[in-house]
Structures are given as C-alpha cells and as structure tokens.
Design an enzyme around this catalytic site. Structure first.
Site, PDB file in Angstrom:
ATOM      1  N   HIS A 101       0.845  -1.124  -0.033  1.00 52.62           N
ATOM      2  CA  HIS A 101       0.044  -0.003   0.081  1.00 52.62           C
ATOM      3  C   HIS A 101       1.028   1.380   0.053  1.00 52.62           C
ATOM      4  O   HIS A 101       2.118   1.132   0.775  1.00 52.62           O
ATOM      5  CB  HIS A 101      -0.924   0.137   1.157  1.00 52.62           C
ATOM      6  CG  HIS A 101      -1.953  -0.771   1.753  1.00 52.62           C
ATOM      7  ND1 HIS A 101      -1.356  -1.991   2.247  1.00 52.62           N
ATOM      8  CD2 HIS A 101      -2.978  -1.051   1.516  1.00 52.62           C
ATOM      9  CE1 HIS A 101      -2.511  -2.940   2.288  1.00 52.62           C
ATOM     10  NE2 HIS A 101      -3.467  -2.309   1.862  1.00 52.62           N
ATOM     11  N   ASP A 104       2.303   2.072   3.449  1.00 54.89           N
ATOM     12  CA  ASP A 104       3.057   1.108   4.237  1.00 54.89           C
ATOM     13  C   ASP A 104       4.485   1.386   4.060  1.00 54.89           C
ATOM     14  O   ASP A 104       5.364   1.387   4.606  1.00 54.89           O
ATOM     15  CB  ASP A 104       3.004  -0.443   3.559  1.00 54.89           C
ATOM     16  CG  ASP A 104       1.418  -0.661   3.726  1.00 54.89           C
ATOM     17  OD1 ASP A 104       0.909  -0.476   4.831  1.00 54.89           O
ATOM     18  OD2 ASP A 104       1.069  -1.223   2.713  1.00 54.89           O
TER      19      ASP A 104
HETATM   20  C1  XUL Z   1      -7.390  -6.452   4.607  1.00 49.35           C
HETATM   21  C2  XUL Z   1      -6.684  -6.902   3.349  1.00 49.35           C
HETATM   22  C3  XUL Z   1      -5.963  -5.830   2.863  1.00 49.35           C
HETATM   23  C4  XUL Z   1      -5.894  -6.202   1.304  1.00 49.35           C
HETATM   24  C5  XUL Z   1      -4.823  -4.773   0.662  1.00 49.35           C
HETATM   25  O1  XUL Z   1      -8.049  -7.313   5.263  1.00 49.35           O
HETATM   26  O2  XUL Z   1      -6.683  -7.970   2.850  1.00 49.35           O
HETATM   27  O3  XUL Z   1      -4.422  -5.990   3.321  1.00 49.35           O
HETATM   28  O4  XUL Z   1      -5.360  -7.482   1.051  1.00 49.35           O
HETATM   29  O5  XUL Z   1      -5.575  -3.654   0.786  1.00 49.35           O
END
Ligand code: XUL
Ligand code: CO
Length: 437
Positions: A101, A104
């Site tokens: 992300h 992150d």
């Molecule tokens: C949350 C989840 C996220 C997604 C990406 O439960 O799985 O980490 O994979 O945003």
C-alpha cells in the site's frame, strides 16, 4: 548497510527429509509439476504491510515486534532503510514478488503533496532494490482506510471531499505502481460499506464506488498502465456490511457497472471463511465466471470471527487452492501474496522466515497432492459419472436447448417417474482424497 538478517543465509530446498527449519522441504522453485516450474505456478509474493509494518499491536496492548532496523521515527530515511531490509529478507527467502500500500512504504506527510513526495523518495529505493535483486511488484494499492478522513469510507463516503482525496491518492499510487513495473493494482474496500442503514444512502454509495473504479481504469489507460486490476472481497471488518461481501457480490457489482472487462478478483482465504464460504468455493466461483485473478494467501482461525491473517499451513486448504488453479490453467497475471502476519508472540525477526517458509512449503506440498489427484483421474471420473444423465437422452437435449417446459411435461407424463437416483458418495470422495496425503 549491515545485514538485518545476518544469521540467515539464502533459504534452500533440501527435500522432505530435511530437519533444517530454515530450508524448504517441498518448495523447489526449479521443479516442474504438470510441465511448469513451481516458481511459475505460485508467483509467491510478500505483503509489505504485514511483514515490514506489522508491529504486533492489538486492541489490548501495543506492538511487541523486535525489529532492530527500525529507528523509531516515522520518516522517509527510516522508510528507505526499511525498504532495503525488506529486499534483503525477500532475496534470502527467494520470493519473486511483493505487494504494498502507498502508506506502508512511505509515511503520510502533513499535506497531500508532501505525501506524494515521500512516496516518490521511497519508490526510488524500491526501484533500485528491484533492479538489484530482480524481485518484482505483483500489485500496488492505496491505503484508503487508516487516516481519520476516511472514517465514513473513501469512494463511498458521504463527504465528497473524501472521494476527491481518495482519487488523488489512487492516481498517485497508480503512477508509482507503473513506475515500478507493477503487474497489477488491487482495490480492497477498506471502509467501503456501512454500519447502519438509517443514516446511509446505499444506492448512492455503491454508484460512487463504481464511478471511482471507472476513473481508475480511465486513468490507467491515460498513463499507459497495463497491469491487471483486482477487486478483493471481504464481508465485514471494519464495517458491518462491506459492499465487496464475497466473490458473487463483487462479480455482480462489476457486471452491473460495466467493469467486467477491466477488473478480476483477488481472493483471500480468511475473507472467504468470514463470508461463510470455503476458499475452495470462492476460487471455483470466480474461476468458473472468468474472474480468477490473484490470491491473498492466508488462513483464518475458524473459531474466531475476525480476520486473523495467519500463515497458511493447512495442506488440505493449499491442495484445494491448487486443484482450482490447475483446473483453470493457473495464474496469468496474479500470484500468491502472503497477506498474513506472524502472531503477536512470535516477535523475533527469524519468525518472519519460519512463517513464509511454512506457507511456501504448504503450497508446494498441496501442489504435489493436487497434481497426483489429477494424474490419477479417479475423482474426475467419479464426478463425470455423477453427471452422466446429462451426456445423452433428455439431459443432452436440454443442454442443447431443444426443450421447453411443455416438452418436458410431455416427456415426464410419458415416463411417469425419474430414473432412480444414485448415492452422492461424499464419504467415499473424501476417503479417496485422503489417500493422496
Ligand atoms: C484487509 C486486506 C488488505 C488488502 C489490501 O483485510 O486483506 O490488506 O489485501 O488492501
Ligand atoms: Co488481503
């Protein structure tokens, strides 16, 4: 930079007899199964958010993780150093991909433009490390759920400014994903859902989510980002009713909004069980409709009602996943991303290796079993036999479109009663599956 994992060398395949906890017993990247190397079957990916940002905090207490490379300051210098540590880890593990992300990898700044700048600075290091190691970006995504501005959601917020801010964030995340050669981009709903229908205009919110995704697809086209988009279902948490409940709901949403040619599914095992489905069901459902994209590999404790995001060690689960993947020809753009975190009590850096090695081995073991089930062919034959009434006679005629209610009434009036049913033999099927383990 001194090595963060100085005591760990490159993880090697040593075979099923090995007692070395820092070796693969099943995952042999070069080994070919059904004509394809294990590396290409799995396309393993490390989730940056859990592995390098997870601190072990829970609602009852702060983080527990011992991460000696962290300076303790949430700045760009620390983020850049962490990125190099991350690549040392992935290189030693032998994972060919990672996912992230925006927030992150780089700290959020005081303003949007500062956040963009921070992300560019860290992306520069990620790019250098990708070039140094050959590790690639499976997919990128934007965190549209942590910042309080998204308390009501992002694309589905009642506040139009939140939608606009999220658009700006995804625009940037797409640019960075492209710059890093990312092979995909994932939408996970985050807070796209609601807690209470009395205060919610659901129709308006869902329409806005579709509009948001169209804008992303359009912008990708504009900048020449050709990666695959994914939609990741999750039924609840953080909101009570998430709009991306399960694969069936997501596929309906995509088709209803003209997004079906642009977005496939990213299916997560723990989210499947939260929705009351098995991962096996969710994958088969997506694949049979042509929406199989990528997988977030983990495991959810069936006795707990939240997203525990454990590393997958259940070989029945991995076998079922590999059965579906083999049946539908495997990944084209996606991969197996370990959206999983070590337990709060597993706080030492070496636990990150044990966790990923265990997950990779569980998948390699499951692949071998799935391939053996397929090579033997007994199960497939038994399923075909179960449906044989559709291969000739009235069954074949119905499938060929040669019948109507009227003609079937005539057929049944003449016949009187149906041909006797046969046993479903579920126990026998399950016993046969067990013989391959
Ligand atoms: C949350 C989840 C996220 C997604 C990406 O439960 O799985 O980490 O994979 O945003
Ligand atoms: Co996920």
């Amino acid at each position: 930079m001194s090595a963060a994992f100085a005591d760990v060398s490159k993880i090697k395949f040593e075979g099923p007899q090995s007692k070395n906890p820092l070796a693969f017993r099943h995952y042999n990247p070069e080994e070919k199964i059904e004509g394809k190397s294990m590396r290409d079957h799995f396309r393993f990916s490390v989730a940056y958010w859990h592995t390098f940002r997870g601190n072990g905090g829970d609602p009852f207490g702060p983080g527990t993780m011992h991460r000696p490379w962290e300076s303790g300051t949430d700045d760009v210098a620390n983020a850049c150093n962490r990125a190099r540590v991350g690549f040392e880890f992935m290189e030693k593990l032998g994972a060919p991909y990672y996912c992230f992300h925006d927030r992150d990898v780089a700290p959020e700044g005081k303003t949007l433009s500062e956040s963009h700048k921070n992300l560019d600075a860290v992306a520069k290091v990620l790019k250098e490390e990708q070039q140094r190691t050959g590790i690639k970006l499976l997919w990128g995504t934007a965190n549209l759920f942590s910042n309080p501005r998204y308390m009501h959601g992002a694309a589905t917020s009642c506040n139009a400014d939140a939608f606009a801010y999220a658009a700006a964030q995804v625009k940037k995340a797409l640019e960075v994903t492209k710059e890093l050669g990312g092979e995909g981009y994932t939408f996970w709903g985050g807070r796209e859902g609601y807690q209470c229908l009395y205060n919610t205009d659901m129709k308006r919110e869902v329409d806005h989510l579709a509009k948001f995704m169209h804008m992303a697809v359009d912008y990708a086209k504009q900048i020449g980002f050709t990666g695959q988009f994914y939609f990741e279902p999750k039924p609840k948490e953080p909101t009570k009713h998430q709009y991306d409940y399960d694969t069936a709901a997501c596929v309906n949403f995509l088709r209803a909004n003209g997004l079906q040619d642009h977005i496939k599914m990213n299916i997560e095992a723990n989210h499947a069980t939260l929705a009351g489905h098995s991962m096996h069901h969710e994958l088969e459902y997506a694949a049979m409709q042509g929406f199989l994209g990528s997988i977030d590999a983990n495991y959810g404790d069936l006795m707990l009602g939240w997203d525990t995001d454990q590393f997958p060690t259940d070989v029945y689960l991995t076998t079922q996943i590999m059965l579906v993947l083999l049946k539908y020809g495997g990944f084209t753009t996606g991969g197996l991303n370990f959206d999983a975190k070590v337990r709060r009590e597993s706080f030492e850096p070496v636990d990150l290796f044990y966790a990923h090695i265990g997950g990779m081995d569980a998948f390699a073991h499951g692949l071998k079993i799935a391939a053996a089930i397929r090579a033997d062919g007994r199960l497939k034959k038994m399923v075909e036999e179960r449906y044989s009434s559709w291969d000739s006679g009235v069954g074949a005629e119905i499938e060929a479109g040669k019948h109507s209610f009227a003609s079937l009434e005539k057929y049944m009036l003449e016949k009187g009663e149906i041909t006797a049913n046969k046993s479903g033999r579920q126990e026998l099927f399950e016993n046969i599956v067990n013989t391959y383990f």
